[in-house]
Design a protein around this motif. Structure first.
Motif, PDB file in Angstrom:
ATOM      1  N   ARG A 143       4.732   2.667  -4.680  1.00 18.63           N
ATOM      2  CA  ARG A 143       4.774   1.204  -4.825  1.00 18.63           C
ATOM      3  C   ARG A 143       4.019   0.799  -6.092  1.00 18.63           C
ATOM      4  O   ARG A 143       4.478  -0.060  -6.851  1.00 18.63           O
ATOM      5  CB  ARG A 143       4.141   0.551  -3.582  1.00 18.63           C
ATOM      6  CG  ARG A 143       4.216  -0.946  -3.572  1.00 18.63           C
ATOM      7  CD  ARG A 143       5.641  -1.444  -3.343  1.00 18.63           C
ATOM      8  NE  ARG A 143       5.745  -2.854  -3.644  1.00 18.63           N
ATOM      9  CZ  ARG A 143       6.729  -3.417  -4.327  1.00 18.63           C
ATOM     10  NH1 ARG A 143       7.732  -2.688  -4.782  1.00 18.63           N
ATOM     11  NH2 ARG A 143       6.740  -4.705  -4.558  1.00 18.63           N
ATOM     12  N   LYS A 202      10.672   0.305  -5.016  1.00 21.95           N
ATOM     13  CA  LYS A 202      10.853  -0.380  -3.730  1.00 21.95           C
ATOM     14  C   LYS A 202      10.750   0.713  -2.658  1.00 21.95           C
ATOM     15  O   LYS A 202      11.565   1.642  -2.643  1.00 21.95           O
ATOM     16  CB  LYS A 202      12.217  -1.072  -3.701  1.00 21.95           C
ATOM     17  CG  LYS A 202      12.436  -1.875  -2.446  1.00 21.95           C
ATOM     18  CD  LYS A 202      13.725  -2.675  -2.506  1.00 21.95           C
ATOM     19  CE  LYS A 202      13.958  -3.423  -1.209  1.00 21.95           C
ATOM     20  NZ  LYS A 202      13.811  -2.637   0.000  1.00 21.95           N
ATOM     21  N   GLY A 262       4.035  -5.101  -0.254  1.00 26.08           N
ATOM     22  CA  GLY A 262       5.491  -5.078  -0.437  1.00 26.08           C
ATOM     23  C   GLY A 262       6.165  -3.819   0.081  1.00 26.08           C
ATOM     24  O   GLY A 262       7.355  -3.593  -0.187  1.00 26.08           O
TER      25      GLY A 262
END
Ligand code: FAD
Length: 449
Positions: A163, A168, A199
């Motif tokens: 990350r 992703k 994320g």
């Protein structure tokens, strides 16, 4: 004639064994045989190597020339041991025969990959060696989506590293929490939240069903849904590598790993094999928490076992005791650490436990920079013995988990720990009464109810 010691494997266990053998014997002939191309490195650093935070050359601490020149140890690299004859005391590798007086088997573990369709496609990796790390790093060039199979500590460390590289990242886990075997849900959830805030996407309760692609991976299927990816990494657990132990007919225990004596000798049909020693990820250890076997599979354990095995292979006398297997990991901005049993392991072993927990800071409340610190301690309900602990902290988890590990190994009850334990203090390093003591106090209260 000087003693001939052959070590199979150049990981933490094998190289520690070879160096310890040299310390114990000035004139032994010591040969390490390994199929690895790099030796004497810490696989623990591979996630940061992939990210580029540490260089590959920094991870690999020494080369064969160093061992030959400075320790008088021959290291034969890129050479697979093909057979071992325990009767003749010979190892065959790379077409050569190596006779031995003492053998140390330190052939480590292998990553378990579920037997599913597509697992051998291009850009599908496991992570075990520096070569794996370099291959992953290369495959990541130009890759956008990465799927990591397994939310154990290694999977999560990789997730953060990738990350931070701008990928992703989706982590797919078959259990319903991260770090499922060795961390409790309440502690693991803090880590998952930290990673989600960065994320990283989690797909939980989802066994991986297939890896799809045409030559190279394009998607991973879990729970009937396809997750697109350019690179897939399996971090789905480690199994003892039993190829060499089976060639030698060594006894394998109930955890599917080699049984060892405290001197790190192996057994054959229940009898100690005086000239064969074992160390590292292929060994099952005696637990410090309850009578019986446990798997440690940690670099720190491999080094300690290697030292005992190597010393004794050279004629020395050392013993390896029961383990609580303390572990620690830096996952994003959080450190998570544990020792002894988690709730899940306690229930697996049939031990009824009571938990105490406390939250505080890593420094005095008024001192700048203090980070949140949560400590959880588990005790056996009937004996009150401390059997496990976990810590999630912004800093300084290691010293605290080592402190609790000593309590477990010494067989301390929660009450005796609370009565006798002292903590060093100054405002920039801890609260005046450490959070560990507050957690054990909570535990004593619960045990008394
Ligand atoms: C990514 C990652 C992160 C980790 N992080 C941590 C951590 O933070 N803390 C921690 O304590 N532990 C950590 N571990 C676990 C730790 O690295 C292992 O427990 C430790 O390396 C085991 O050492 P070992 O010597 O038993 O096995 P290995 O390091 O696997 O070494 C086995 C050796 O045997 C050789 N070999 C096997 N079969 C043959 C054969 N037939 N012929 C010749 N050679 C052979 C291999 O080439 C290799 O050299 C991590 C592991 C990984 C992969």
């Amino acid at each position: 004639m000087s003693k001939r010691i052959v070590v199979i494997g150049s990981g933490a266990a094998g190289m520690s064994a070879a160096s310890a053998a040299r310390k114990a014997s000035k004139d032994a002939e010591i040969t390490v045989i390994t199929e690895d191309e790099d030796i004497a490195y810490s696989p623990c650093a591979i996630p940061w190597g992939i990210e580029g935070r540490t260089g590959w050359d920094d991870i690999v601490m020494h080369d064969p020339e160093f061992y030959r020149q400075s320790r008088g140890i021959e290291v034969v690299i890129r050479t697979r041991v093909e057979s071992v004859d325990g009767e003749k005391r010979e190892v065959v590798a790379g077409g050569r025969t190596y006779p031995y007086d003492s053998l140390v088997v330190a052939a480590g573990g292998t990553v378990f990959v579920p037997p599913i369709e597509g697992k051998d496609l291009g850009n599908v990796f496991v992570v075990r060696t520096v070569r794996d790390g370099k291959n992953i790093q290369k495959a990541l060039e130009g890759a956008e989506n990465v799927v990591i199979g397994g939310a154990g500590v290694i999977g999560l460390e990789l997730a953060v590293a990738l990350r931070d590289m701008g990928k992703k990242v989706t982590v797919i886990e078959m259990m319903d929490q991260v770090i499922p075997r060795i961390a409790d849900r309440d502690m693991a959830d803090m880590v998952q939240m930290e990673l989600e805030s960065r994320g990283i996407e989690f797909v939980m309760k989802a066994p991986i069903q297939a890896v799809k692609g045409d030559g190279k991976v394009e998607a991973v299927t879990a729970n009937g849904k396809d997750y697109p990816c350019d690179v897939m990494i399996f971090a789905t657990g480690v199994r003892a590598n039993l190829d060499i132990p089976k060639m030698l007919g060594l006894d394998i225990g109930q955890l599917n790993a080699v049984i060892a004596s405290p001197t790190m000798n192996a057994y054959r049909r229940g009898r100690l094999v005086p000239d064969v020693f074992v160390a590292g990820d292929l060994v099952q250890c005696e637990s410090a928490v309850m009578p019986g076997a446990t798997m440690s599979q940690l670099g720190s354990t491999a080094v300690r076992q290697g030292i005992v095995a190597g010393t004794n292979a050279a004629g020395g006398k050392r013993v390896f005791g029961p383990v609580a297997s303390p572990w620690v990991s830096m996952i994003g901005d959080l450190q998570i650490a544990g020792t002894g049993l988690s709730l899940g392991l306690a229930s697996w072993y049939g031990i009824d436990v009571v938990c105490g927990k406390a939250e505080g800071l890593t420094r005095a409340r008024y001192y700048p920079g203090g980070k949140p610190l949560t400590v959880k301690v588990l005790a056996d309900r009937s004996t009150h013995r401390i059997v496990g602990a976990q810590i999630v902290a912004g800093e300084e988890a290691t010293g605290r988990i080592n402190w609790l590990t000593s309590a477990i190994v010494d067989g301390r009850t929660a009450e005796s720990f609370l009565a006798d334990s002292e903590n060093a203090y100054c405002p920039p390093t801890s609260m005046v009464r450490d959070v560990v003591l507050a957690a054990v106090e909570d535990l004593c209260l619960k045990l008394s109810q």
